[in-house]
Design a protein around this motif. Structure first.
Motif, short mmCIF file in Angstrom:
data_model
loop_
_atom_site.label_atom_id
_atom_site.label_comp_id
_atom_site.label_asym_id
_atom_site.label_seq_id
_atom_site.Cartn_x
_atom_site.Cartn_y
_atom_site.Cartn_z
N ALA A 166 0.82 -1.22 0.00
CA ALA A 166 0.00 0.00 0.00
C ALA A 166 0.85 1.26 0.00
N LYS A 167 1.93 1.24 0.76
CA LYS A 167 2.75 2.43 0.89
C LYS A 167 3.72 2.61 -0.27
N MET A 168 4.08 1.53 -0.95
CA MET A 168 5.00 1.62 -2.07
C MET A 168 4.30 1.84 -3.41
N ALA A 169 3.04 1.43 -3.52
CA ALA A 169 2.29 1.62 -4.77
C ALA A 169 1.89 3.08 -4.94
N SER A 170 1.51 3.43 -6.15
CA SER A 170 1.03 4.79 -6.40
C SER A 170 -0.29 5.01 -5.68
N THR A 171 -0.66 6.26 -5.48
CA THR A 171 -1.91 6.57 -4.78
C THR A 171 -3.10 5.92 -5.47
N LYS A 172 -3.10 5.88 -6.79
CA LYS A 172 -4.20 5.32 -7.56
C LYS A 172 -4.35 3.82 -7.32
N HIS A 173 -3.24 3.11 -7.18
CA HIS A 173 -3.27 1.65 -7.09
C HIS A 173 -2.99 1.14 -5.68
N SER A 174 -2.88 2.04 -4.71
CA SER A 174 -2.51 1.65 -3.35
C SER A 174 -3.47 0.64 -2.74
N ALA A 175 -4.75 0.91 -2.80
CA ALA A 175 -5.74 0.03 -2.17
C ALA A 175 -5.77 -1.34 -2.85
N LEU A 176 -5.73 -1.37 -4.18
CA LEU A 176 -5.76 -2.64 -4.91
C LEU A 176 -4.51 -3.46 -4.63
N ALA A 177 -3.34 -2.80 -4.59
CA ALA A 177 -2.09 -3.50 -4.30
C ALA A 177 -2.15 -4.13 -2.91
N SER A 178 -2.69 -3.39 -1.96
CA SER A 178 -2.81 -3.89 -0.60
C SER A 178 -3.78 -5.07 -0.54
N TRP A 179 -4.88 -4.97 -1.25
CA TRP A 179 -5.90 -6.02 -1.28
C TRP A 179 -5.33 -7.32 -1.85
N ILE A 180 -4.65 -7.23 -2.98
CA ILE A 180 -4.06 -8.41 -3.62
C ILE A 180 -3.03 -9.07 -2.72
N THR A 181 -2.14 -8.25 -2.16
CA THR A 181 -1.08 -8.79 -1.30
C THR A 181 -1.65 -9.46 -0.07
N GLY A 182 -2.64 -8.80 0.54
CA GLY A 182 -3.23 -9.35 1.76
C GLY A 182 -3.90 -10.69 1.55
N TRP A 183 -4.68 -10.80 0.49
CA TRP A 183 -5.38 -12.07 0.22
C TRP A 183 -4.41 -13.16 -0.20
N ALA A 184 -3.38 -12.81 -0.97
CA ALA A 184 -2.38 -13.80 -1.35
C ALA A 184 -1.66 -14.33 -0.12
#
Length: 516
Positions: free
Chosen positions: A97-115
């Motif tokens: 979430a913190k390393m991704a861009s603001t636009k993709h932060s939530a989606l990046a966090s969601w994918i990583t968390g579920w994986a």
């Protein structure tokens, strides 16, 4: 000094957006022990021995472990750098979430968390399942093959293992820290035995030459028993063993809110535990290769785990049973259960799981997320239904490795792309090597994910197919639909749980690690 260190840890945690809810009872050595007890190389090699045995015999035992170690260390080093910068139980999905861009932060966090959750729960199940198989194999060894327990009793043992592990994992942090220190002492004795096993086996072979293979055979003889016609592909499938054994080292990040001096202790624990596991694992496999006098004979054993037959052939019944039950796989499962529960707690703290209000509760008496512990054990028991399949172990191993390693490298990808200028180094950082090491880690994991979806044999049936694709796709479909239909409208990534608006909770603000 300890009090000052705890204050510094808690101050950094508040800058990351979270208040301190755990007791910081894990020291550096106990954090390393925690990671080592999850990887438990003696158990991992003992149960994972069947992969190289099938995928190239002696050659695969030696080089099928050695080659992946370099690439796995790249993944571990990249993760350690992130854990040093952002020591929070949220761990990997927070990093994304913190390393991704603001636009993709939530989606990046969601994918990583579920994986990561997929990998965590299937890893708990695979460890528990192999523990149950060790028990059933031990019974077969003790009765000279007269008693062979089937899938039903194995599943019953598995459920009993999860029930007792759930009780242990629900105890207070101080108790868990002491238990894991004791566990790693026991495991280290086992590792010490494995480290000296080569000398012991060589000495034994001098007295009984028929039980020894030559160095040439041990290091170079290749026997493809997979059913795959391509020998290179068959050999690559041996990489499954080190990929599975070398998982769970993200645990040091997940317990960072329970660790003193977490910005230093977490990355050191990750790197040290991975390096130690790689070294001891290679020594163990060298010993196993010398002791394997006939690959065909071991493959035809009636024991569930082929390494048991190697022990019988080399040490005799009494020696084999003594060694077999010294391997502390049970406590390895306890450590992994704690790790998985912290992931559930952290993801629920950000309201990302159904029923989050239950899973993020901290028990007032133990100061641990007891509800999250029992969710992990229940979900693992459900996955354990695969034990009725002949390919259960392969499927669980593949699913756990795929889930975990996707979650490992997703934040690494964002670290070297959109997060390059945002990243604030902690006490441990890779400097100019961060990008090449990160790229190596990402390419390696992408290749291994594809490999792990293949079945063990070129010709397969419903019983022997690799069900990892079913487990991984089930979670992927659920998480994707949840995102499209609902989560994208409300999930914003990590949520600060600090009430005071005056507190700084932005990662982008310069973090002060100097006191750590």
């Amino acid at each position: 000094m300890t009090e000052v260190l705890h204050r510094s840890d808690n101050a950094l945690l508040r800058k990351l957006g979270y208040k301190s809810e755990f007791q910081r009872e894990f020291s550096l050595i106990e954090t390393i022990c925690f990671s080592l007890s999850i990887m438990a190389v003696s158990s991992g090699v003992t149960t994972g021995y069947s992969f190289p045995l099938n995928s190239g015999g002696h050659f695969a035992m030696i080089w099928g472990w050695f080659i992946p170690c370099f690439f796995i260390m790249c993944v571990a080093a990249s993760m350690a750098e992130l854990a040093s910068s952002m020591p929070t139980s949220a761990g990997l999905y927070y990093f994304s979430a913190k390393m991704a861009s603001t636009k993709h932060s939530a989606l990046a966090s969601w994918i990583t968390g579920w994986a990561n959750i997929t990998g965590q729960i299937t890893l708990v199940c695979s460890i528990g399942y192999t523990c149950a198989e060790m028990i059933t194999s031990g019974i077969t060894m003790a009765t000279d093959g007269a008693v062979t327990l089937g899938s039903g009793p194995t599943f019953g043992i598995l459920v009993a293992i999860f029930a007792t592990q759930g009780i242990i994992c629900s105890t207070a942090t101080r108790t868990l820290a002491r238990i894991n220190l004791l566990s790693v002492i026991l495991t280290s004795e086992d590792l010490w035995f494995m480290g000296t096993l080569i000398a012991a086996v060589v000495g034994l072979f001098v007295c009984a030459r028929k039980n020894r293979v030559s160095a040439k055979v041990a290091f170079t003889e290749f026997e493809n028993s997979t059913g795959w016609s391509n020998n290179v592909w068959a050999f690559i499938m041996a990489f499954t063993s080190p990929m599975w054994s070398l998982t769970g080292y993200d645990s040091a990040a997940h317990i960072s809110e329970e660790t003193a001096g977490a910005a230093r202790a977490a990355p050191i624990a990750i790197v040290v535990s991975v390096a130690a596991t790689e070294i001891f694992g290679w020594i163990y496999y060298m010993a196993a290769s010398f002791a394997t006098t006939s690959v065909d004979e071991i493959l035809q054993t009636k024991l569930t785990l082929p390494m048991g037959q190697v022990f019988l052939n080399t040490l005799g019944k009494k020696g084999a049973l003594a060694l077999w039950f010294l391997i502390a796989l049970y406590m390895c499962g306890c450590s992994q259960g704690v790790d998985a529960s912290r992931v559930i707690f952290a993801f629920s703290r950000d309201n990302a799981l159904p029923g989050s209000r239950w899973w993020k509760k901290i028990d007032k008496r133990t100061q641990t997320p007891v509800n999250a512990v029992w969710l992990v054990m229940a979900a693992s028991a459900v996955c354990g239904v695969l034990s009725f399949s002949a390919a259960a172990f392969n499927s669980l191993v593949s699913a756990s490795v795929i889930g975990l390693y996707i979650s490992y490298v997703t934040p690494v990808y964002f670290r070297i792309t959109s997060g390059r200028k945002k990243f604030v180094p902690g006490p441990f950082n890779l400097g100019r090597w961060s990008t090449p090491i990160g790229i190596t880690a990402i390419v390696w994991v992408a290749f291994m994910v594809v490999m792990l979806l293949f079945p063990a044999s070129q010709s397969t049936t419903a019983e022997t197919m690799n069900y990892a694709i079913v487990l991984v796709m089930a979670v992927f479909v659920f998480a994707s639909l949840s995102w499209v239909l609902s989560a994208r409208k409300w999930f914003t990534g990590p949520i600060s749980n600090i009430d005071s608006s005056s507190e700084s909770t932005s990662y982008d603000e310069k973090q002060d690690h100097s006191v750590l």
